[in-house]
Design a protein around this motif. Structure first.
Motif, PDB file in Angstrom:
ATOM      1  N   LEU A  52       0.463  -0.870   0.048  1.00 22.57           N
ATOM      2  CA  LEU A  52       0.328  -0.087   0.032  1.00 22.57           C
ATOM      3  C   LEU A  52       0.771   1.273  -0.056  1.00 22.57           C
ATOM      4  CD1 LEU A  52      -2.946  -1.028   2.386  1.00 22.57           C
ATOM      5  CD2 LEU A  52      -3.459   0.056  -0.203  1.00 22.57           C
ATOM      6  N   LEU A  53       1.633   1.010   0.713  1.00 21.79           N
ATOM      7  CA  LEU A  53       2.766   2.285   0.775  1.00 21.79           C
ATOM      8  C   LEU A  53       3.241   3.153  -0.200  1.00 21.79           C
ATOM      9  CD1 LEU A  53       4.851   2.204   4.060  1.00 21.79           C
ATOM     10  CD2 LEU A  53       3.184   3.457   3.235  1.00 21.79           C
ATOM     11  N   ALA A  54       3.619   1.593  -1.605  1.00 24.03           N
ATOM     12  CA  ALA A  54       4.475   1.698  -2.547  1.00 24.03           C
ATOM     13  C   ALA A  54       3.361   2.231  -3.696  1.00 24.03           C
ATOM     14  CB  ALA A  54       4.955   0.251  -2.655  1.00 24.03           C
ATOM     15  N   LEU A  55       2.529   1.497  -3.656  1.00 23.13           N
ATOM     16  CA  LEU A  55       1.217   2.304  -3.808  1.00 23.13           C
ATOM     17  C   LEU A  55       1.301   3.981  -4.396  1.00 23.13           C
ATOM     18  CD1 LEU A  55      -1.229   1.659  -6.717  1.00 23.13           C
ATOM     19  CD2 LEU A  55      -2.161   0.849  -4.587  1.00 23.13           C
ATOM     20  N   CYS A  56       0.523   4.125  -3.284  1.00 22.71           N
ATOM     21  CA  CYS A  56       1.155   5.161  -2.410  1.00 22.71           C
ATOM     22  C   CYS A  56       2.051   5.962  -3.098  1.00 22.71           C
ATOM     23  CB  CYS A  56       0.465   6.290  -0.951  1.00 22.71           C
ATOM     24  SG  CYS A  56      -0.809   5.176  -0.407  1.00 22.71           S
ATOM     25  N   ALA A  57       3.080   6.262  -2.833  1.00 18.64           N
ATOM     26  CA  ALA A  57       4.104   7.129  -3.047  1.00 18.64           C
ATOM     27  C   ALA A  57       4.115   6.740  -4.830  1.00 18.64           C
ATOM     28  CB  ALA A  57       5.353   6.289  -2.418  1.00 18.64           C
ATOM     29  N   PHE A  58       3.538   5.606  -5.841  1.00 14.88           N
ATOM     30  CA  PHE A  58       3.558   5.766  -6.862  1.00 14.88           C
ATOM     31  C   PHE A  58       2.608   6.620  -7.698  1.00 14.88           C
ATOM     32  CE2 PHE A  58       1.439   4.109 -11.586  1.00 14.88           C
ATOM     33  CZ  PHE A  58       2.951   4.694 -11.820  1.00 14.88           C
ATOM     34  N   ALA A  59       1.879   6.256  -6.900  1.00 14.16           N
ATOM     35  CA  ALA A  59       0.406   7.635  -7.598  1.00 14.16           C
ATOM     36  C   ALA A  59       0.380   9.211  -6.553  1.00 14.16           C
ATOM     37  CB  ALA A  59      -1.089   6.778  -6.703  1.00 14.16           C
ATOM     38  N   SER A  60       0.852   9.162  -5.268  1.00 14.51           N
ATOM     39  CA  SER A  60       0.976  10.890  -5.561  1.00 14.51           C
ATOM     40  C   SER A  60       2.086  11.677  -6.467  1.00 14.51           C
ATOM     41  CB  SER A  60       1.456  10.334  -4.024  1.00 14.51           C
ATOM     42  OG  SER A  60       2.727  10.499  -3.080  1.00 14.51           O
ATOM     43  N   LEU A  61       3.562  10.679  -6.053  1.00 15.92           N
ATOM     44  CA  LEU A  61       4.316  11.332  -7.693  1.00 15.92           C
ATOM     45  C   LEU A  61       3.748  10.821  -8.874  1.00 15.92           C
ATOM     46  CD1 LEU A  61       7.455   9.277  -5.514  1.00 15.92           C
ATOM     47  CD2 LEU A  61       6.568  12.254  -5.777  1.00 15.92           C
ATOM     48  N   GLY A  62       2.890  10.171  -8.797  1.00 20.25           N
ATOM     49  CA  GLY A  62       2.260   9.848 -10.631  1.00 20.25           C
ATOM     50  C   GLY A  62       1.113  11.126 -10.717  1.00 20.25           C
ATOM     51  N   GLY A  63       1.259  11.544  -9.902  1.00 24.89           N
ATOM     52  CA  GLY A  63      -0.102  12.548  -9.746  1.00 24.89           C
ATOM     53  C   GLY A  63       0.460  14.009 -10.436  1.00 24.89           C
ATOM     54  N   LEU A 112       3.238  11.508   9.077  1.00 22.05           N
ATOM     55  CA  LEU A 112       3.334  12.129   8.281  1.00 22.05           C
ATOM     56  C   LEU A 112       3.267  12.401   6.684  1.00 22.05           C
ATOM     57  CD1 LEU A 112       7.092  13.129   9.262  1.00 22.05           C
ATOM     58  CD2 LEU A 112       5.179  14.181   9.905  1.00 22.05           C
ATOM     59  N   ALA A 113       2.829  10.942   6.540  1.00 24.38           N
ATOM     60  CA  ALA A 113       2.280  11.308   4.676  1.00 24.38           C
ATOM     61  C   ALA A 113       1.014  11.180   5.029  1.00 24.38           C
ATOM     62  CB  ALA A 113       3.051   9.242   4.014  1.00 24.38           C
ATOM     63  N   ASP A 114       0.179  10.380   6.376  1.00 25.96           N
ATOM     64  CA  ASP A 114      -1.311  10.848   6.558  1.00 25.96           C
ATOM     65  C   ASP A 114      -1.361  11.835   6.537  1.00 25.96           C
ATOM     66  OD1 ASP A 114      -3.445   8.980   5.778  1.00 25.96           O
ATOM     67  OD2 ASP A 114      -3.545   8.311   7.345  1.00 25.96           O
ATOM     68  N   LEU A 115      -0.949  12.415   7.305  1.00 24.06           N
ATOM     69  CA  LEU A 115      -0.960  14.388   8.574  1.00 24.06           C
ATOM     70  C   LEU A 115      -0.793  14.929   6.462  1.00 24.06           C
ATOM     71  CD1 LEU A 115      -1.127  16.974   9.529  1.00 24.06           C
ATOM     72  CD2 LEU A 115       1.588  17.190  10.067  1.00 24.06           C
ATOM     73  N   SER A 116      -0.261  14.873   5.546  1.00 22.44           N
ATOM     74  CA  SER A 116       0.446  15.295   4.375  1.00 22.44           C
ATOM     75  C   SER A 116      -1.087  15.499   3.480  1.00 22.44           C
ATOM     76  CB  SER A 116       1.403  15.003   3.705  1.00 22.44           C
ATOM     77  OG  SER A 116       2.743  15.214   4.615  1.00 22.44           O
ATOM     78  N   ALA A 117      -1.218  14.025   3.694  1.00 18.13           N
ATOM     79  CA  ALA A 117      -2.616  13.795   2.734  1.00 18.13           C
ATOM     80  C   ALA A 117      -4.058  14.412   2.820  1.00 18.13           C
ATOM     81  CB  ALA A 117      -2.617  12.421   2.246  1.00 18.13           C
ATOM     82  N   THR A 118      -3.907  14.521   3.832  1.00 12.51           N
ATOM     83  CA  THR A 118      -5.178  15.723   5.076  1.00 12.51           C
ATOM     84  C   THR A 118      -4.698  16.701   4.836  1.00 12.51           C
ATOM     85  OG1 THR A 118      -5.156  13.654   6.837  1.00 12.51           O
ATOM     86  CG2 THR A 118      -6.590  15.864   6.968  1.00 12.51           C
ATOM     87  N   LEU A 119      -3.645  17.429   4.747  1.00  7.34           N
ATOM     88  CA  LEU A 119      -3.886  18.864   4.630  1.00  7.34           C
ATOM     89  C   LEU A 119      -3.566  18.832   2.860  1.00  7.34           C
ATOM     90  CD1 LEU A 119      -0.107  19.349   7.145  1.00  7.34           C
ATOM     91  CD2 LEU A 119      -2.725  20.414   6.956  1.00  7.34           C
ATOM     92  N   GLY A 120      -3.195  18.350   2.215  1.00  7.54           N
ATOM     93  CA  GLY A 120      -3.786  18.401   0.309  1.00  7.54           C
ATOM     94  C   GLY A 120      -4.973  18.386   0.111  1.00  7.54           C
ATOM     95  N   LEU A 176      -5.022   8.046  -1.037  1.00  8.87           N
ATOM     96  CA  LEU A 176      -3.555   8.493  -0.967  1.00  8.87           C
ATOM     97  C   LEU A 176      -4.126   8.399   1.313  1.00  8.87           C
ATOM     98  CD1 LEU A 176      -1.880  11.206  -2.606  1.00  8.87           C
ATOM     99  CD2 LEU A 176      -1.794   8.581  -2.859  1.00  8.87           C
ATOM    100  N   LEU A 177      -5.643   9.349   1.444  1.00  8.17           N
ATOM    101  CA  LEU A 177      -4.926   9.375   2.547  1.00  8.17           C
ATOM    102  C   LEU A 177      -5.580   8.183   3.438  1.00  8.17           C
ATOM    103  CD1 LEU A 177      -5.895  10.988   5.230  1.00  8.17           C
ATOM    104  CD2 LEU A 177      -7.949  11.512   4.720  1.00  8.17           C
ATOM    105  N   ILE A 178      -6.625   6.986   2.602  1.00  7.60           N
ATOM    106  CA  ILE A 178      -6.935   6.055   2.746  1.00  7.60           C
ATOM    107  C   ILE A 178      -5.921   4.967   3.105  1.00  7.60           C
ATOM    108  CG2 ILE A 178      -9.147   4.061   2.000  1.00  7.60           C
ATOM    109  CD1 ILE A 178     -10.981   6.264   1.246  1.00  7.60           C
ATOM    110  N   GLY A 179      -5.264   4.896   1.633  1.00 10.82           N
ATOM    111  CA  GLY A 179      -3.639   3.763   1.815  1.00 10.82           C
ATOM    112  C   GLY A 179      -3.200   4.110   2.837  1.00 10.82           C
ATOM    113  N   VAL A 180      -3.156   4.955   3.160  1.00 11.53           N
ATOM    114  CA  VAL A 180      -2.007   4.567   3.951  1.00 11.53           C
ATOM    115  C   VAL A 180      -1.796   5.180   5.341  1.00 11.53           C
ATOM    116  CG1 VAL A 180      -0.093   6.810   4.938  1.00 11.53           C
ATOM    117  CG2 VAL A 180       0.227   7.496   2.938  1.00 11.53           C
ATOM    118  N   GLY A 181      -3.630   5.474   5.804  1.00 10.58           N
ATOM    119  CA  GLY A 181      -4.338   4.488   6.674  1.00 10.58           C
ATOM    120  C   GLY A 181      -4.050   3.244   7.039  1.00 10.58           C
ATOM    121  N   PHE A 182      -4.608   3.203   5.660  1.00 12.44           N
ATOM    122  CA  PHE A 182      -4.631   1.187   6.184  1.00 12.44           C
ATOM    123  C   PHE A 182      -3.307   0.214   6.394  1.00 12.44           C
ATOM    124  CE2 PHE A 182      -8.634   1.283   3.708  1.00 12.44           C
ATOM    125  CZ  PHE A 182      -9.453   0.161   4.752  1.00 12.44           C
ATOM    126  N   ALA A 183      -1.806   1.495   5.120  1.00 11.70           N
ATOM    127  CA  ALA A 183      -0.884   0.871   5.369  1.00 11.70           C
ATOM    128  C   ALA A 183      -0.285   1.018   7.491  1.00 11.70           C
ATOM    129  CB  ALA A 183      -0.151   1.881   4.943  1.00 11.70           C
TER     130      ALA A 183
END
Length: 174
Positions: free
Chosen positions: A11-22, A74-82, A150-157
Protein backbone atom coordinates in the motif's frame (compact mmCIF):
# COMPACT_ATOMS: atom_id res chain seq x y z
CA UNK A 1 9.89 -20.01 -0.83
CA UNK A 2 10.13 -16.17 -0.88
CA UNK A 3 8.35 -14.28 1.89
CA UNK A 4 5.37 -12.26 0.71
CA UNK A 5 5.61 -8.51 1.15
CA UNK A 6 3.16 -7.43 3.86
CA UNK A 7 0.09 -5.63 2.56
CA UNK A 8 0.99 -2.36 4.30
CA UNK A 9 4.29 -2.19 2.42
CA UNK A 10 2.50 -2.71 -0.91
CA UNK A 11 0.00 0.00 0.00
CA UNK A 12 2.81 2.42 0.84
CA UNK A 13 4.55 1.69 -2.45
CA UNK A 14 1.28 2.22 -4.31
CA UNK A 15 0.66 5.51 -2.46
CA UNK A 16 4.19 6.72 -3.26
CA UNK A 17 3.73 5.80 -6.92
CA UNK A 18 0.26 7.40 -7.12
CA UNK A 19 1.24 10.65 -5.41
CA UNK A 20 4.42 11.17 -7.42
CA UNK A 21 2.55 10.02 -10.52
CA UNK A 22 -0.03 12.72 -9.82
CA UNK A 23 2.72 15.32 -9.85
CA UNK A 24 4.07 13.89 -13.11
CA UNK A 25 0.63 14.09 -14.73
CA UNK A 26 0.27 17.70 -13.56
CA UNK A 27 3.66 18.60 -15.01
CA UNK A 28 2.85 16.98 -18.36
CA UNK A 29 -0.50 18.77 -18.49
CA UNK A 30 1.23 22.04 -17.65
CA UNK A 31 4.31 21.86 -19.84
CA UNK A 32 2.92 19.90 -22.80
CA UNK A 33 -0.76 20.90 -22.88
CA UNK A 34 -0.76 24.41 -21.41
CA UNK A 35 -2.85 23.73 -18.27
CA UNK A 36 -1.20 26.37 -16.09
CA UNK A 37 -1.30 25.93 -12.29
CA UNK A 38 -2.51 28.40 -9.69
CA UNK A 39 -1.06 28.84 -6.20
CA UNK A 40 -3.45 26.24 -4.75
CA UNK A 41 -2.46 23.76 -7.49
CA UNK A 42 1.18 24.27 -6.60
CA UNK A 43 0.51 23.79 -2.88
CA UNK A 44 -1.27 20.53 -3.74
CA UNK A 45 1.79 19.45 -5.73
CA UNK A 46 3.91 20.08 -2.66
CA UNK A 47 1.63 17.85 -0.58
CA UNK A 48 1.76 15.11 -3.25
CA UNK A 49 5.56 15.23 -3.11
CA UNK A 50 5.44 15.05 0.69
CA UNK A 51 3.06 12.07 0.67
CA UNK A 52 5.30 10.29 -1.83
CA UNK A 53 8.49 11.15 0.02
CA UNK A 54 7.17 10.13 3.44
CA UNK A 55 5.71 6.91 2.00
CA UNK A 56 9.09 6.03 0.49
CA UNK A 57 10.81 6.96 3.77
CA UNK A 58 8.43 4.65 5.66
CA UNK A 59 9.35 1.84 3.27
CA UNK A 60 13.05 2.53 3.65
CA UNK A 61 12.74 2.66 7.44
CA UNK A 62 10.91 -0.67 7.63
CA UNK A 63 13.62 -2.08 9.92
CA UNK A 64 13.04 0.78 12.37
CA UNK A 65 9.33 0.39 13.18
CA UNK A 66 8.88 3.57 15.21
CA UNK A 67 10.57 5.73 12.57
CA UNK A 68 8.54 4.00 9.86
CA UNK A 69 5.31 4.69 11.75
CA UNK A 70 6.35 8.33 12.13
CA UNK A 71 6.92 8.62 8.39
CA UNK A 72 3.50 7.05 7.75
CA UNK A 73 1.87 9.52 10.13
CA UNK A 74 3.58 12.38 8.28
CA UNK A 75 2.40 10.94 4.95
CA UNK A 76 -1.16 10.75 6.25
CA UNK A 77 -0.95 14.30 7.64
CA UNK A 78 0.35 15.51 4.26
CA UNK A 79 -2.53 13.75 2.48
CA UNK A 80 -4.99 15.37 4.91
CA UNK A 81 -3.55 18.83 4.31
CA UNK A 82 -3.49 18.19 0.56
CA UNK A 83 -7.14 17.16 0.67
CA UNK A 84 -8.00 20.33 2.59
CA UNK A 85 -6.16 22.46 0.02
CA UNK A 86 -7.92 20.71 -2.89
CA UNK A 87 -11.32 21.18 -1.21
CA UNK A 88 -10.56 24.87 -0.62
CA UNK A 89 -9.46 25.21 -4.24
CA UNK A 90 -12.67 23.62 -5.57
CA UNK A 91 -15.22 25.25 -3.28
CA UNK A 92 -13.69 28.67 -2.54
CA UNK A 93 -10.71 29.69 -4.65
CA UNK A 94 -12.03 28.43 -8.02
CA UNK A 95 -15.02 30.75 -7.92
CA UNK A 96 -14.62 33.84 -10.10
CA UNK A 97 -12.84 36.42 -7.95
CA UNK A 98 -12.27 33.85 -5.19
CA UNK A 99 -8.53 33.65 -5.58
CA UNK A 100 -6.66 36.93 -5.12
CA UNK A 101 -3.64 36.79 -2.83
CA UNK A 102 -4.33 33.82 -0.55
CA UNK A 103 -2.42 31.93 2.10
CA UNK A 104 -1.14 29.67 -0.69
CA UNK A 105 0.43 32.66 -2.47
CA UNK A 106 1.88 33.96 0.79
CA UNK A 107 3.35 30.54 1.60
CA UNK A 108 4.99 30.27 -1.82
CA UNK A 109 6.41 33.79 -1.53
CA UNK A 110 7.70 33.14 2.01
CA UNK A 111 9.41 29.87 1.05
CA UNK A 112 10.61 31.06 -2.40
CA UNK A 113 9.70 27.64 -3.79
CA UNK A 114 8.50 29.33 -6.97
CA UNK A 115 11.99 30.79 -7.45
CA UNK A 116 13.98 27.67 -6.56
CA UNK A 117 11.81 25.18 -8.49
CA UNK A 118 9.96 27.26 -11.09
CA UNK A 119 9.24 24.28 -13.37
CA UNK A 120 7.41 22.61 -10.46
CA UNK A 121 6.25 25.30 -8.04
CA UNK A 122 5.56 28.47 -10.03
CA UNK A 123 1.87 29.44 -10.14
CA UNK A 124 1.08 31.02 -13.49
CA UNK A 125 -2.73 31.13 -13.50
CA UNK A 126 -5.63 32.34 -11.39
CA UNK A 127 -7.51 29.68 -9.42
CA UNK A 128 -10.69 29.81 -11.49
CA UNK A 129 -8.60 29.52 -14.70
CA UNK A 130 -6.54 26.61 -13.35
CA UNK A 131 -9.56 24.50 -12.40
CA UNK A 132 -10.23 23.49 -15.98
CA UNK A 133 -12.14 20.27 -16.59
CA UNK A 134 -10.16 17.18 -17.50
CA UNK A 135 -12.43 14.54 -19.05
CA UNK A 136 -15.36 16.70 -17.93
CA UNK A 137 -14.31 16.85 -14.26
CA UNK A 138 -12.74 19.98 -12.70
CA UNK A 139 -9.05 19.48 -11.99
CA UNK A 140 -9.47 20.15 -8.25
CA UNK A 141 -12.05 17.34 -8.04
CA UNK A 142 -9.47 14.92 -9.49
CA UNK A 143 -7.10 16.11 -6.80
CA UNK A 144 -9.75 15.65 -4.09
CA UNK A 145 -10.26 12.07 -5.28
CA UNK A 146 -6.55 11.26 -5.33
CA UNK A 147 -5.86 12.81 -1.92
CA UNK A 148 -8.81 10.85 -0.50
CA UNK A 149 -7.41 7.60 -1.90
CA UNK A 150 -3.94 8.46 -0.56
CA UNK A 151 -5.35 9.27 2.87
CA UNK A 152 -7.18 5.93 2.96
CA UNK A 153 -4.23 3.98 1.53
CA UNK A 154 -1.66 5.35 3.94
CA UNK A 155 -4.16 4.98 6.78
CA UNK A 156 -4.63 1.28 6.00
CA UNK A 157 -0.85 0.86 5.71
CA UNK A 158 -0.44 2.47 9.11
CA UNK A 159 -3.05 0.17 10.66
CA UNK A 160 -1.42 -2.85 8.98
CA UNK A 161 2.00 -1.89 10.30
CA UNK A 162 0.61 -1.41 13.82
CA UNK A 163 -1.12 -4.79 13.69
CA UNK A 164 2.12 -6.40 12.54
CA UNK A 165 4.02 -4.81 15.42
CA UNK A 166 1.43 -5.97 17.94
CA UNK A 167 1.44 -9.49 16.52
CA UNK A 168 5.25 -9.70 16.65
CA UNK A 169 5.25 -8.40 20.21
CA UNK A 170 2.61 -10.93 21.18
CA UNK A 171 4.66 -13.80 19.69
CA UNK A 172 7.80 -12.53 21.41
CA UNK A 173 6.17 -12.58 24.86
CA UNK A 174 4.82 -16.12 24.51
Amino acid sequence: MPELVPMHRRLLALCAFASLGGVAVGLVLQHQFGMEPCAWCVVQRMFYVLVGGFSLAALALGGAPIASLGAMLLADLSATLGLASALFHQFVAARPGGCGITIADKFLMATSLHEHLPWLMNPTALCDEANQPLLGVPFAVWSIALFTLLLIGVGFALVGALRGMVARRGRATH
